[in-house]
Design a protein around this motif. Structure first.
Motif, PDB file in Angstrom:
ATOM      1  N   VAL A   1       0.869  -1.183   0.000  1.00 12.98           N
ATOM      2  CA  VAL A   1       0.000   0.000   0.000  1.00 12.98           C
ATOM      3  C   VAL A   1       0.906   1.234   0.000  1.00 12.98           C
ATOM      4  O   VAL A   1       1.796   1.355   0.860  1.00 12.98           O
TER       5      VAL A   1
ATOM      6  N   LYS B   1       1.695   7.168   1.225  1.00  9.02           N
ATOM      7  CA  LYS B   1       0.804   8.329   1.307  1.00  9.02           C
ATOM      8  C   LYS B   1      -0.644   7.918   1.547  1.00  9.02           C
ATOM      9  O   LYS B   1      -1.407   8.649   2.176  1.00  9.02           O
ATOM     10  N   GLU B   2      -1.023   6.750   1.036  1.00  8.34           N
ATOM     11  CA  GLU B   2      -2.374   6.237   1.248  1.00  8.34           C
ATOM     12  C   GLU B   2      -2.475   5.519   2.596  1.00  8.34           C
ATOM     13  O   GLU B   2      -3.528   5.532   3.246  1.00  8.34           O
ATOM     14  N   LEU B   3      -1.391   4.872   2.998  1.00  2.75           N
ATOM     15  CA  LEU B   3      -1.433   4.017   4.176  1.00  2.75           C
ATOM     16  C   LEU B   3      -1.639   4.809   5.468  1.00  2.75           C
ATOM     17  O   LEU B   3      -2.406   4.374   6.338  1.00  2.75           O
TER      18      LEU B   3
ATOM     19  N   ARG C   1      -5.212   5.807   5.918  1.00  3.46           N
ATOM     20  CA  ARG C   1      -6.028   4.591   5.996  1.00  3.46           C
ATOM     21  C   ARG C   1      -5.917   3.946   7.377  1.00  3.46           C
ATOM     22  O   ARG C   1      -6.902   3.443   7.925  1.00  3.46           O
TER      23      ARG C   1
ATOM     24  N   ARG D   1      -7.599  -3.102   1.314  1.00  7.67           N
ATOM     25  CA  ARG D   1      -8.848  -2.955   0.561  1.00  7.67           C
ATOM     26  C   ARG D   1      -9.028  -4.138  -0.398  1.00  7.67           C
ATOM     27  O   ARG D   1      -9.051  -3.976  -1.621  1.00  7.67           O
TER      28      ARG D   1
END
Length: 330
Positions: free
Chosen positions: A123, A126-128, A131, A169
């Motif tokens: 992942v 920056k998204e992790l 999240r 996800r």
């Protein structure tokens, strides 16, 4: 022209055997067949149930789909990818949440666990980060995010395992008793999350002993026994197929031959209670409470109590399992 790949988990003729010894470590070596020729489909956008009594082969099936076990024979594919030859690619599409099993590291904090597993799934960082915050809030662990997991209660650890199962996800979510040991509010929240994931296109395979949970969530259910397929359909279809009916219990405080005749006409069972009252029990697919009560009153009876119990999926599972055992002894 190539045939388009079906977006689903497909299990075909799955068989899984384990070596066993009948008489201790020095006894003769044998084989236990946990799954025996099983077929099932888990399409995207649907919650699919896998039910059976203890020892039916549910957990073995889910672990095989999750690439944790290799099939003895048969095949499991995820979006056309084989779980043996394409295991790495399959793992990017799935995740597993198993109640009662430790699926996180106790010597790390909750946040560190999610960061670690998120990186295993590649992942992007920056998204992790956001999240992880969202998942911790989802399972109610924000306040203890930086506490070592070894200090968590069992319920808190299970909630963290749920967050871990959602960190990538997944396109397909495998749930093996996911609400085991959870408080009612957290279990309810998890059901809502799972339902929303299915609405958004996630395929879900669920096993649970909480059959009300299955009835609430699952659009399609497979029932297995001793690793073999018994039945499949919606919860309503399974109840109808097994003749599982709603139960009406009506207490007559002034029983008489006339009220007994009414009960017989409706095909109900009669039981004389120690109070002198009579209990009439009727099992029927239709709502017969009104007609039965009206007929009893018309016959001169007084009604002291009326209970209606809807047909349950548990009754259907037990009926299927009993039928399987009877067939095996013939």
């Amino acid at each position: 022209m190539t045939t388009p790949v079906k977006a689903a988990i497909e299990v075909r003729a799955l068989r899984k055997e384990f070596p066993v010894r009948d008489k201790g470590i020095f006894g003769p070596r044998g084989v236990k067949r946990a799954v025996d020729g099983l077929d099932l489909d888990v399409p995207r956008g649907r919650i699919t149930g896998l039910l059976g009594l203890n020892g039916a082969g549910k957990t073995t099936t889910i672990k095989t789909v999750a690439t944790l076990l290799r099939p003895t024979s048969g095949r499991v594919t995820v979006d056309g990818l084989d779980t043996v030859t394409d295991a790495r690619a399959v793992r990017r599409r799935i995740n597993l949440i198993a109640g009662g099993e430790r699926m996180v590291y106790t010597r790390m904090t909750g946040r560190e666990n999610l960061w670690y597993f998120g990186q295993l799934y590649d992942v992007p960082k920056k998204e992790l980060r956001p999240r992880i915050d969202d998942l911790l809030a989802l399972v109610g662990l924000t306040d203890v995010a930086d506490t070592m997991v070894e200090r968590y209660s069992r319920g808190m650890t299970q909630r963290l395992a749920i967050a871990r199962g959602l960190v990538n996800r997944p396109a397909y979510l495998l749930l093996d008793e996911p609400t085991l040991g959870l408080d009612a509010p957290i279990a309810r929240d998890l059901r809502r999350v799972v339902a929303r994931l299915a609405e958004e296109g996630t395929g879900v395979l669920l096993t649970s002993h909480y059959l009300a949970e299955v009835e609430e969530l699952c659009g399609h259910v497979y029932v297995i026994s001793a690793g073999r397929h018994l039945a499949a359909g919606s919860p309503a279809e399974l109840k109808a197929a097994t003749g599982t009916h709603r139960t009406i219990r009506l207490t007559v405080t002034t029983p008489s031959p006339a009220t007994a005749a009414v009960a017989t006409r409706f095909g109900a069972d009669l039981e004389l209670l120690s109070t002198g009252a009579e209990l009439i029990t009727l099992r029927h697919p239709d709502d017969m409470a009104g007609p039965l009560a009206a007929a009893i009153v018309e016959a001169g009876g007084s009604i002291g109590g009326l209970e209606i119990a809807e047909a349950s999926l548990e009754d259907a599972i037990l009926a299927l399992a009993d039928g399987s055992r009877e067939a095996a002894t013939v």
